[in-house]
Design a protein around this motif. Structure first.
Motif, PDB file in Angstrom:
ATOM      1  N   THR A 165      -5.947  -0.229 -12.817  1.00 51.41           N
ATOM      2  CA  THR A 165      -5.721   0.856 -12.074  1.00 51.41           C
ATOM      3  C   THR A 165      -4.850   0.989 -11.466  1.00 51.41           C
ATOM      4  O   THR A 165      -4.393   0.345 -10.995  1.00 51.41           O
ATOM      5  CB  THR A 165      -6.782   1.187 -11.972  1.00 51.41           C
ATOM      6  OG1 THR A 165      -7.377   0.127 -10.761  1.00 51.41           O
ATOM      7  CG2 THR A 165      -8.096   1.204 -12.560  1.00 51.41           C
ATOM      8  N   VAL A 166      -4.332   2.473 -10.865  1.00 52.73           N
ATOM      9  CA  VAL A 166      -2.633   2.529 -10.260  1.00 52.73           C
ATOM     10  C   VAL A 166      -3.889   1.775  -8.308  1.00 52.73           C
ATOM     11  O   VAL A 166      -2.593   1.417  -7.661  1.00 52.73           O
ATOM     12  CB  VAL A 166      -3.035   3.796 -10.154  1.00 52.73           C
ATOM     13  CG1 VAL A 166      -2.189   4.358  -8.680  1.00 52.73           C
ATOM     14  CG2 VAL A 166      -2.879   4.729 -10.910  1.00 52.73           C
ATOM     15  N   ALA A 167      -4.637   2.225  -7.794  1.00 53.00           N
ATOM     16  CA  ALA A 167      -5.521   1.761  -6.169  1.00 53.00           C
ATOM     17  C   ALA A 167      -5.648   0.558  -7.135  1.00 53.00           C
ATOM     18  O   ALA A 167      -4.656  -1.120  -6.013  1.00 53.00           O
ATOM     19  CB  ALA A 167      -6.957   1.996  -6.677  1.00 53.00           C
ATOM     20  N   GLN A 168      -6.173  -0.916  -8.270  1.00 51.66           N
ATOM     21  CA  GLN A 168      -5.793  -2.112  -8.459  1.00 51.66           C
ATOM     22  C   GLN A 168      -4.181  -2.720  -7.931  1.00 51.66           C
ATOM     23  O   GLN A 168      -3.829  -3.511  -7.456  1.00 51.66           O
ATOM     24  CB  GLN A 168      -6.647  -2.465  -8.911  1.00 51.66           C
ATOM     25  CG  GLN A 168      -7.813  -2.420  -8.809  1.00 51.66           C
ATOM     26  CD  GLN A 168      -8.561  -2.484 -10.646  1.00 51.66           C
ATOM     27  OE1 GLN A 168      -8.234  -2.766 -11.508  1.00 51.66           O
ATOM     28  NE2 GLN A 168      -9.753  -2.813 -10.424  1.00 51.66           N
ATOM     29  N   SER A 169      -3.346  -2.360  -8.970  1.00 50.33           N
ATOM     30  CA  SER A 169      -2.423  -2.696  -9.236  1.00 50.33           C
ATOM     31  C   SER A 169      -1.241  -2.299  -7.939  1.00 50.33           C
ATOM     32  O   SER A 169      -0.338  -3.298  -7.429  1.00 50.33           O
ATOM     33  CB  SER A 169      -1.462  -1.351  -9.683  1.00 50.33           C
ATOM     34  OG  SER A 169      -1.731  -1.356 -11.486  1.00 50.33           O
ATOM     35  N   VAL A 170      -1.490  -1.357  -7.119  1.00 42.90           N
ATOM     36  CA  VAL A 170      -1.231  -1.294  -6.003  1.00 42.90           C
ATOM     37  C   VAL A 170      -1.457  -2.373  -4.566  1.00 42.90           C
ATOM     38  O   VAL A 170      -0.839  -2.734  -3.906  1.00 42.90           O
ATOM     39  CB  VAL A 170      -1.211   0.377  -4.796  1.00 42.90           C
ATOM     40  CG1 VAL A 170      -1.399   0.230  -3.442  1.00 42.90           C
ATOM     41  CG2 VAL A 170      -0.591   1.254  -6.168  1.00 42.90           C
ATOM     42  N   ILE A 171      -2.269  -2.230  -4.040  1.00 47.98           N
ATOM     43  CA  ILE A 171      -3.498  -3.402  -3.499  1.00 47.98           C
ATOM     44  C   ILE A 171      -2.715  -4.908  -3.670  1.00 47.98           C
ATOM     45  O   ILE A 171      -2.450  -5.460  -3.517  1.00 47.98           O
ATOM     46  CB  ILE A 171      -4.821  -2.754  -2.829  1.00 47.98           C
ATOM     47  CG1 ILE A 171      -4.730  -2.084  -2.762  1.00 47.98           C
ATOM     48  CG2 ILE A 171      -5.632  -4.330  -2.104  1.00 47.98           C
ATOM     49  CD1 ILE A 171      -4.417  -1.419  -1.717  1.00 47.98           C
ATOM     50  N   SER A 172      -3.025  -4.952  -4.992  1.00 47.82           N
ATOM     51  CA  SER A 172      -2.266  -6.966  -5.296  1.00 47.82           C
ATOM     52  C   SER A 172      -0.935  -6.566  -5.273  1.00 47.82           C
ATOM     53  O   SER A 172      -1.066  -7.859  -5.031  1.00 47.82           O
ATOM     54  CB  SER A 172      -2.654  -6.789  -7.253  1.00 47.82           C
ATOM     55  OG  SER A 172      -1.932  -5.724  -7.245  1.00 47.82           O
ATOM     56  N   GLY A 173      -0.147  -5.761  -5.413  1.00 47.42           N
ATOM     57  CA  GLY A 173       1.096  -6.287  -5.223  1.00 47.42           C
ATOM     58  C   GLY A 173       1.783  -5.871  -3.828  1.00 47.42           C
ATOM     59  O   GLY A 173       2.323  -6.660  -3.263  1.00 47.42           O
ATOM     60  N   ALA A 174       0.726  -5.572  -3.154  1.00 51.18           N
ATOM     61  CA  ALA A 174       1.259  -5.479  -1.707  1.00 51.18           C
ATOM     62  C   ALA A 174       1.058  -5.845  -0.717  1.00 51.18           C
ATOM     63  O   ALA A 174       1.540  -6.591   0.101  1.00 51.18           O
ATOM     64  CB  ALA A 174       0.236  -4.213  -0.844  1.00 51.18           C
TER      65      ALA A 174
END
Length: 613
Positions: free
Chosen positions: A115-124
């Motif tokens: 998901t967008v939220a998971q992608s953003v947090i994992s990448g950040a």
């Protein structure tokens, strides 16, 4: 039962020490560095190895103090003016790298089906580089004070600051909790900013008087306890305010960087820093959950490689866009390609609000740790594939250790070579150190024995015999380095005779304030001889020339004395005639119409000397 518990604790302490003592020398001998040795040793004795430890998380919390103290030591070397000079790198280069790498890594996760939220947090989380690993690598290579090292330090500082908005982003992306948590996060950001301002004010107005009172008590153990109190208290303040402990310790170091107690504080903290930093890497190795890795090894392996490659690409791209050389950009990309310890905090926060589940948290944590493990290997591969063009072979070069000369010369360039000749002709026992390998090898061809050593390091000064020498000659060509060495020598060996080469008048004033016994501006005497020879060529009597030159020396000394006492604050106004020296002007020949006033002529006519030289 109490005896058995005590025995168990003692076994764990012995296991920790033995693991580090055995693993680190082996890994350094085979060229993989101390960090990988600590990480591997932690893996061996941890819950998924020999199981000497079952609760590695508790050790990790204690071991984080090593990172805290390491950042405090770095802060002591970063004067506020120097930090202000890096503002463009911190908020320009650092912000650009974090933004580009975060976008690339987030896109990678989204393309992988998250998901967008998971992608953003994992990448950040992966954007946040390991401060402990990178700083340790820079220190081992002696690159912290170099321009390329300072750029990396600037990026790390920005990433430490980025943890605050990233935690606010976690609250914003939390399922169903936006309205109730955003305002709270904004309040927390305000508290964090307030804590920084409060720490700065306390450091500026309270720390120096505090240490002065303790120094008057003449109790060394109290000074050591006070140093630990400042470091840990600053770290705790930042942690309670939602910032990183490392940031608090770094700020405390910066605020004390211009204190007269700086060198003593560094000496007091150093033993604790080294032990706890090693313990930190051991604890990180212990936290690697091999069961999670085994169950998901294909997915984890893909993401470790993908994340490291994509992040390295983003770092290299930003560096090249800002006109960094290919070699420096490639080196920076490899050194900073891993995830960092602050990602553990970010992922735990994301798991707490439901963005990722416990399995995802364990997998992401494993990815971060594996990237840390792979960093020393990646650097070793880089060195193999790209032989250094700026580091010469150490063949025939001996490192300074156990030197006992009566005179220690630091720096053997043009100035040091000439200064050493009268001493050597008189049979004075001279020890010479320099950190330019090529120069050391060239000096050996002419019969000079020069040892490799960095004069800005206290341990090297001891190894070079500064504690036994009758005099130390600072002959380095960099002004800031000369001042730093002088301050270190006078702080550690207050009764040692220290003589220094000054680049210009400003450097001379700094050296004098540092307490050295003698300084000379590197061009002063040669310029006087040059001017005197010119007068003789114009037909002036040699005795008259000698009198004029001596008068210039006298007047220059008088102007320098006025600047030392504070009667002259800024020499830039000297040509404007704003401040006149009370030293009487000598009798000079009338000036021809249109004849210009040069610097020394203006000085002899009673104008102020420039601060530059």
């Amino acid at each position: 039962m109490a005896v058995e518990a005590a025995d168990s604790n003692l076994i764990q302490v012995v296991a920790l020490l033995a693991a580090g003592v055995v693993a680190v020398p082996i890994f350094k001998r085979i060229g993989l560095g101390s960090i990988l040795g600590y990480l591997t040793a932690g893996l061996v004795i941890g819950p998924f190895g020999l199981r000497v430890f079952s609760e590695s998380g508790a050790i990790l919390h204690v071991a984080e103090l090593g990172v805290v103290m390491f950042l405090f030591i770095i802060g002591l070397e970063m004067q506020p003016s120097r930090l202000w000079g890096l503002r463009r790198e911190i908020f320009g280069l650092g912000a650009l790298q974090v933004g580009v790498c975060g976008l690339l890594l987030g896109t990678l996760g989204w393309l992988g089906g998250f998901t967008v939220a998971q992608s953003v947090i994992s990448g950040a989380g992966f954007v946040l580089t390991s401060t402990a690993i990178v700083m340790q690598l820079l220190e081992e290579r002696g690159d912290i004070a170099t321009p390329k090292g300072q750029r990396i330090v600037s990026i790390l500082l920005l990433e430490d600051l980025a943890i605050v908005p990233l935690l606010a982003l976690v609250a914003f992306l939390a399922p169903g909790g936006v309205e109730t948590t955003v305002s709270e996060r904004l309040a927390e950001i305000g508290i964090g900013i307030g804590a920084i301002v409060g720490l700065v004010l306390a450091g500026r107005y309270l720390l120096n008087p505090f240490f002065r009172i303790l120094a008057d008590a003449q109790a060394r153990e109290v000074m050591t306890a006070a140093a630990l109190l400042v470091v840990l208290g600053s770290a705790l303040t930042m942690q309670l305010s939602g910032l990183s402990m490392a940031m608090g310790a770094f700020l405390a170091g910066v605020l004390l960087s211009e204190s007269t107690f700086r060198h003593q504080l560094e000496a007091d903290i150093e033993p604790f820093r080294g032990i706890l930093l090693g313990l930190f890497f051991l604890a990180v190795g212990m936290t690697l959950d091999l069961q999670v890795v085994w169950d998901n090894w294909q997915l984890i392996a893909i993401y470790v490689v993908a994340y490291m490659v994509i992040k390295a690409f983003g770092i290299y791209l930003v560096a090249r866009l800002l006109h960094t050389s290919h070699r420096e950009a490639l080196e920076r990309a490899v050194i900073m390609a891993q995830g960092g310890e602050f990602a553990f905090v970010l992922y735990a926060s994301a798991a707490a609000v439901g963005i990722i589940d416990s399995r995802g948290n364990a997998m992401l944590t494993a990815i971060i740790i594996l990237s840390m493990l792979l960093t020393p290997l990646a650097i070793a591969v880089l060195r193999r594939l790209t032989p250094s063009d700026d580091r010469q072979s150490m063949e025939g070069v001996d490192v300074a250790d156990g030197l006992t000369g009566s005179v220690l010369i630091i720096g053997f360039g043009r100035f040091g070579q000439i200064a050493s000749q009268p001493l050597l002709l008189r049979g004075v026992d001279v020890s010479i150190i320099d950190n330019d390998v090529e120069m050391i090898q060239a000096a050996a061809d002419f019969g000079f024995k020069v040892y490799y050593g960095d004069g800005t390091r206290l341990d090297i000064l001891h190894a070079a015999g500064a504690d036994q020498a009758r005099a130390v000659l600072i002959c380095v060509d960099k002004p800031d380095v000369a001042v730093r060495i002088a301050e270190l020598l006078k702080a550690e060996f207050p009764f040692l005779t220290v003589m220094a080469r000054a680049y210009d008048r400003g450097t001379a004033l700094q050296l004098i304030h540092a307490g050295i016994d003698y300084q000379i501006r590197e061009t002063f005497e040669s310029a006087l001889v040059f001017g005197g020879s010119t007068l003789e060529a114009l037909g002036v009597d040699p005795d008259t020339v000698a009198d004029v030159i001596e008068d210039v020396r006298r007047r220059d000394a008088a102007r320098l004395e006025m600047q030392i006492s504070g009667n002259i604050h800024d020499g830039r106004n000297f040509l404007k005639g704003n401040i006149a020296t009370p030293v009487p002007a000598p009798v000079t020949q009338p000036r021809r119409p249109g004849q210009a006033l040069n610097e020394e002529t203006a000085g002899m006519l009673g104008k102020q000397a420039p601060a530059t030289d």
